[in-house]
Design a protein around this motif. Structure first.
Motif, PDB file in Angstrom:
ATOM      1  N   THR A 238       1.536 -18.725 -44.414  1.00 35.14           N
ATOM      2  CA  THR A 238       2.380 -17.547 -44.178  1.00 35.14           C
ATOM      3  C   THR A 238       2.089 -16.944 -42.819  1.00 35.14           C
ATOM      4  OG1 THR A 238       2.427 -17.089 -46.563  1.00 35.14           O
ATOM      5  CG2 THR A 238       3.080 -15.308 -45.093  1.00 35.14           C
ATOM      6  N   CYS A 239       0.813 -16.904 -42.456  1.00 31.73           N
ATOM      7  CA  CYS A 239       0.438 -16.405 -41.129  1.00 31.73           C
ATOM      8  C   CYS A 239       1.034 -17.287 -40.038  1.00 31.73           C
ATOM      9  CB  CYS A 239      -1.077 -16.352 -41.018  1.00 31.73           C
ATOM     10  SG  CYS A 239      -1.679 -15.600 -39.490  1.00 31.73           S
ATOM     11  N   ALA A 240       0.898 -18.605 -40.193  1.00 28.14           N
ATOM     12  CA  ALA A 240       1.415 -19.531 -39.187  1.00 28.14           C
ATOM     13  C   ALA A 240       2.923 -19.405 -39.036  1.00 28.14           C
ATOM     14  CB  ALA A 240       1.040 -20.963 -39.567  1.00 28.14           C
ATOM     15  N   ARG A 241       3.629 -19.320 -40.162  1.00 28.60           N
ATOM     16  CA  ARG A 241       5.078 -19.172 -40.119  1.00 28.60           C
ATOM     17  C   ARG A 241       5.475 -17.905 -39.354  1.00 28.60           C
ATOM     18  NH1 ARG A 241      10.658 -20.294 -40.506  1.00 28.60           N
ATOM     19  NH2 ARG A 241      11.689 -18.412 -41.229  1.00 28.60           N
ATOM     20  N   THR A 242       4.811 -16.791 -39.646  1.00 27.47           N
ATOM     21  CA  THR A 242       5.172 -15.528 -39.009  1.00 27.47           C
ATOM     22  C   THR A 242       4.819 -15.537 -37.526  1.00 27.47           C
ATOM     23  OG1 THR A 242       4.697 -14.486 -41.147  1.00 27.47           O
ATOM     24  CG2 THR A 242       5.077 -13.034 -39.284  1.00 27.47           C
ATOM     25  N   LEU A 243       3.687 -16.128 -37.173  1.00 29.93           N
ATOM     26  CA  LEU A 243       3.348 -16.267 -35.757  1.00 29.93           C
ATOM     27  C   LEU A 243       4.427 -17.054 -35.017  1.00 29.93           C
ATOM     28  CD1 LEU A 243      -0.478 -17.008 -36.027  1.00 29.93           C
ATOM     29  CD2 LEU A 243       0.542 -15.032 -34.879  1.00 29.93           C
TER      30      LEU A 243
ATOM     31  N   ARG B  94       1.822 -19.469 -30.281  1.00 26.48           N
ATOM     32  CA  ARG B  94       1.256 -20.803 -30.493  1.00 26.48           C
ATOM     33  C   ARG B  94       0.199 -20.758 -31.591  1.00 26.48           C
ATOM     34  NH1 ARG B  94      -1.225 -22.483 -25.002  1.00 26.48           N
ATOM     35  NH2 ARG B  94      -1.498 -20.216 -24.807  1.00 26.48           N
ATOM     36  N   VAL B  95       0.270 -21.687 -32.517  1.00 23.15           N
ATOM     37  CA  VAL B  95      -0.698 -21.729 -33.611  1.00 23.15           C
ATOM     38  C   VAL B  95      -0.844 -23.162 -34.107  1.00 23.15           C
ATOM     39  CG1 VAL B  95       1.080 -21.195 -35.351  1.00 23.15           C
ATOM     40  CG2 VAL B  95      -1.334 -20.757 -35.865  1.00 23.15           C
ATOM     41  N   THR B  96      -2.064 -23.513 -34.475  1.00 23.71           N
ATOM     42  CA  THR B  96      -2.341 -24.802 -35.098  1.00 23.71           C
ATOM     43  C   THR B  96      -3.116 -24.535 -36.384  1.00 23.71           C
ATOM     44  OG1 THR B  96      -2.507 -25.871 -32.941  1.00 23.71           O
ATOM     45  CG2 THR B  96      -3.402 -27.074 -34.829  1.00 23.71           C
ATOM     46  N   VAL B  97      -2.731 -25.222 -37.457  1.00 20.80           N
ATOM     47  CA  VAL B  97      -3.406 -25.088 -38.744  1.00 20.80           C
ATOM     48  C   VAL B  97      -4.223 -26.352 -38.991  1.00 20.80           C
ATOM     49  CG1 VAL B  97      -3.118 -24.762 -41.227  1.00 20.80           C
ATOM     50  CG2 VAL B  97      -1.517 -23.662 -39.635  1.00 20.80           C
ATOM     51  N   PHE B  98      -5.506 -26.182 -39.300  1.00 22.40           N
ATOM     52  CA  PHE B  98      -6.391 -27.311 -39.586  1.00 22.40           C
ATOM     53  C   PHE B  98      -6.713 -27.325 -41.082  1.00 22.40           C
ATOM     54  CE2 PHE B  98      -7.103 -26.214 -35.150  1.00 22.40           C
ATOM     55  CZ  PHE B  98      -7.019 -27.464 -34.542  1.00 22.40           C
TER      56      PHE B  98
END
Length: 388
Positions: free
Chosen positions: A19-24, A30-34
């Motif tokens: 949810t954080c990544a989507r909103t960013l 820019r965001v990367t999820v690991f």
């Protein structure tokens, strides 16, 4: 709003981190999820989740309300409370009206919705984090289990109860509550076990006595998850000589614990298709907090692990959108993280206290009133929010 911030890393592809990544990304950041899991479908994502005011607010901020409504099951809010000995219906909650509705959705479906909303390549699968450290210039170095590392302007620990990011901020570790849930399941319940389908209804069924509880929850596609909850030492199964690879031995042990309960309820265990999984309940201290560290923060269970009543999942999603919004509306990333922490920590403390109240209700022989518990929770959260 600004897009000048350096790269952001989120550790953990659960619903809070996603949810954080989507909103960013909605804000153009820019965001990367690991994620340590090798793929999106490498394991089951758990049971149904009722989306409270908090979870629904997060989905609105993420621009995914309509997609959620297409998957949600409002009828899943039905709750049937049965007398454990007679099987008599002693409490019945039907879906609430739209103003207080908390529709159910499979956690796997919700996670899939969030994953599909992200830009391709956002999630790096099979990349378990080992730790995080400060570089010295306000950035953070994320260390991976394979010995490599990458630097980021902000590392967000969204990696759950046993977070690898939390130790950089806090010495707190989850403590066992003294209660365990043993999970099993039934498939195609409407066709194969119509009597159990009728017993459960469209949502959930609960029966409890002397601190022991049997809970059945309908998921989509005729799948039902069944939980037996009880107080026991953490190593109760070892003391009982049980091996969870031996499903029949575990089944017999649980049926023995519920000796004298109504035969229809025991059918939930006798007819289960899946194996049995022990899920001991752990929590972080009520009011868990930390001294701010530039370049590192937490959300969801990594920040405020609570009993598994669905509250933590809703708050994790709201944490995610609140953090993304703070980042997007502050020119300084450190100020954004501070503002976010000042917002979510009082809220989490209030929710944890409300969870403690719910635990008392859940373990007593009184009837569970989910609507009343949800109202109590939301009231406590609203009281903890800053004015304006």
């Amino acid at each position: 709003m600004t897009s000048a911030h350096g790269p952001i890393a989120i550790v953990g592809a659960g619903i809070g981190g996603l949810t954080c990544a989507r909103t960013l990304q909605q804000y153009g950041l820019r965001v990367t999820v690991f994620e340590r899991e090798p793929s999106a479908r490498s394991r089951s994502q758990g049971s149904m989740l009722d989306l409270h005011d908090t979870g629904q607010a997060a989905l609105r901020a993420a621009g995914l309300v309509e997609e959620f409504r297409a998957l949600a099951r409002p009828e899943g809010q039905e709750l049937r409370g049965l007398d454990p000995v007679t099987g008599e219906l002693v409490h019945h909650e039907l879906p609430a009206d739209a103003t207080v509705s908390a529709p159910e959705i499979d956690r796997g479906q919700l996670r899939g919705l969030l994953l599909d909303s992200l830009a391709p390549g956002t999630v790096r699968w099979g990349r378990p984090a080992a730790s995080v450290s400060r570089v010295g210039d306000g950035t953070a170095r994320l260390h991976f289990a394979d010995g490599t590392s990458e630097d980021f302007a902000l590392v967000v620990g969204a990696d759950g109860a046993w977070s690898r990011i939390r130790p950089a901020l806090s010495e707190a570790t989850p403590a066992y509550t003294g209660r365990t849930m043993v999970e099993t399941s039934l498939d195609d319940v409407d066709t194969r076990h119509p009597e159990l389908a009728h017993l459960i209804g469209n949502g959930s069924l609960v029966a409890k006595s002397a601190g022991t509880m049997l809970w059945a929850q309908r998921n989509s596609g005729g799948h039902v998850r069944v939980y037996t909850g009880f107080e026991a030492p953490h190593d109760w199964h070892i003391r009982a000589g049980l091996d969870f690879e031996d499903s029949e031995a575990v089944r017999a042990h649980l049926l023995g614990m519920l000796d004298g309960w109504h035969d229809g309820l025991l059918g939930l265990l006798r007819n289960s298709d899946g194996g049995f999984v022990s899920r001991p309940q752990h929590v972080l201290p009520v009011g868990h907090t930390w001294t701010h560290v530039p370049g590192i923060t937490l959300l969801g269970d990594a920040a405020h692990l609570m009993p598994p009543y669905g509250i933590g999942a809703n708050l994790a999603m709201l944490d995610g959108t609140d953090l993304a919004t703070a980042i997007a509306t502050h020119d300084d990333l450190d100020q954004a993280a501070r503002a976010y922490e000042n917002l979510i920590l009082p809220r989490a403390a209030a929710a944890a206290r409300a969870c403690a109240d719910m635990t008392t209700s859940m373990t007593s022989d009184t009837v569970i009133d989910v609507d009343a518990a949800r109202r109590h929770l939301n009231e406590k959260i609203r009281e903890a929010q800053p004015a304006g």
